[in-house]
Design an enzyme around this catalytic site. Sequence first.
Site, PDB file in Angstrom:
ATOM      1  N   ARG A 152       0.765  -1.319  -0.017  1.00  0.00           N
ATOM      2  CA  ARG A 152      -0.149   0.063  -0.113  1.00  0.00           C
ATOM      3  C   ARG A 152       0.827   1.318   0.075  1.00  0.00           C
ATOM      4  O   ARG A 152       0.342   2.170  -0.245  1.00  0.00           O
ATOM      5  CB  ARG A 152      -0.897   0.067   1.201  1.00  0.00           C
ATOM      6  N   LYS A 190      -6.318   4.890 -20.399  1.00  0.00           N
ATOM      7  CA  LYS A 190      -6.726   5.084 -21.644  1.00  0.00           C
ATOM      8  C   LYS A 190      -5.345   4.937 -22.438  1.00  0.00           C
ATOM      9  O   LYS A 190      -5.124   3.844 -22.546  1.00  0.00           O
ATOM     10  CB  LYS A 190      -7.221   6.841 -21.654  1.00  0.00           C
ATOM     11  N   ASP A 201      -5.244  18.040 -16.744  1.00  0.00           N
ATOM     12  CA  ASP A 201      -5.237  16.630 -16.995  1.00  0.00           C
ATOM     13  C   ASP A 201      -5.291  16.475 -18.534  1.00  0.00           C
ATOM     14  O   ASP A 201      -5.795  17.071 -19.332  1.00  0.00           O
ATOM     15  CB  ASP A 201      -6.903  16.441 -16.837  1.00  0.00           C
ATOM     16  N   TYR A 255     -14.035  16.075 -17.426  1.00  0.00           N
ATOM     17  CA  TYR A 255     -14.590  14.589 -17.327  1.00  0.00           C
ATOM     18  C   TYR A 255     -15.747  14.672 -16.407  1.00  0.00           C
ATOM     19  O   TYR A 255     -15.542  15.263 -15.344  1.00  0.00           O
ATOM     20  CB  TYR A 255     -13.621  13.692 -16.965  1.00  0.00           C
TER      21      TYR A 255
END
Length: 399
Positions: free
Chosen positions: A50, A200, A175, A103
């Site tokens: 983690r 993506k 972004d 988005y």
Amino acid sequence: MASPQDFATIAIRGGRALDSHASSLLFPLYQTGTFVHDAVGVDRDFSYSRVSNPTVDALEKAIAALEGTPHALCFRSGLAAESALFFTLLRPGDHVVLSEMLYGGTIRLFREILEPFGIKASFVDSSDATNVEAAITPQTRLVFIETPANPVLRLTDIAAVTEITRRYGVLLAVDNTFLTPALQRPLELGADISVLSTTKYIDGHNSTVGGSIATNDAALAERLQLIRKTLGSIQAPFEAWLTLQGLRTLPLRLAAHCQNAQTVAEWLEAHPAVARIHYPGLESFPQHELAQCQQSAGGGMISFELDAPYTAAIDVLNSVKLCSRAESLGGVETLITHPASTTHADVPLETRQHLGISEGLIRLSVGLESPVDIIADLNQAFAAAGCCANVEETAHEVR
Ligand SMILES: Cc1ncc(COP(=O)(O)O)c(C=O)c1O
């Protein structure tokens, strides 16, 4: 920016180190939750996945090389990366200026989580940089823009916004999911932070969900790491390993995505059934000049509207045979979506109308199939939806 040749080399070799155990050519998958300490109190590079993991670390070094910065961190999703960024930089009472065209998930993150925690957000049309400046207040800590912006590909001039954020001592995050550092270089244009949904184009094969943040600011990177460890939002080793494989062909894939998208966009633009098309690579695109100086190509995303009732758009989506009706973008398969009912379904109708996201808007993530086949599929879907009288004739022209 690195030359295309250099960038191809960076994508394959940048930031890569041989694994110290077996010198395997591909960096191994460290599919483990924890690591053994040599003795109590003796620190190792890795202790718990983690916090950090060698495979995730390898992906981070590769993405840092692509972004041209020493610091990149990977997260479980693009939205996990954004959440970590906002939790790192913002406190109750702080203010953020965001592109109004974003988005939908980023908008939801503010509306549902950050605003109720007392963080104020102004959504502005950042395609005119003066709107960003006008929205800055003494409480503003961050400007967050998306360019090209989902789904009608509105552009924001990164250098112009940088000039403003620097003057006001505010951080700028971009972004860059739609173009990646292969086609647009936010950090070189002056932005402080580059955000990617690696889901993506970086992965490029629709295999994973992931996100990254890159910055030149070592202190910010360290703080982000603490927040990521605390939120538990680090990328998983297997996803990181798959992403590392996809990343190697990023420049090649993007060049082909752009070429295919340009061909499809030109066909759509000439088609009598198409009323409006949004593609930065077209000369008719209102911000084509900005696209030419800020991006090295038009990208792989197109959106368009038909000269027909919006139900025709639904019919087109339901009639495609090659293109896949699926959310997401940036993979080798051509994906077709209806933003009003998917990515932007949570955005109120008036806001969608204000942003030009009509009920009839169709978004294409142009894949790497032959553009002839993509066009033939759209052509037959237009005909099936009653938008085109003579399929044979148009299909013949395409071939
Ligand atoms: C521009 C953009 N940013 C961020 C995200 C969120 O990324 P993820 O789905 O990996 O959380 C998306 C997802 O579609 C996106 O299109």
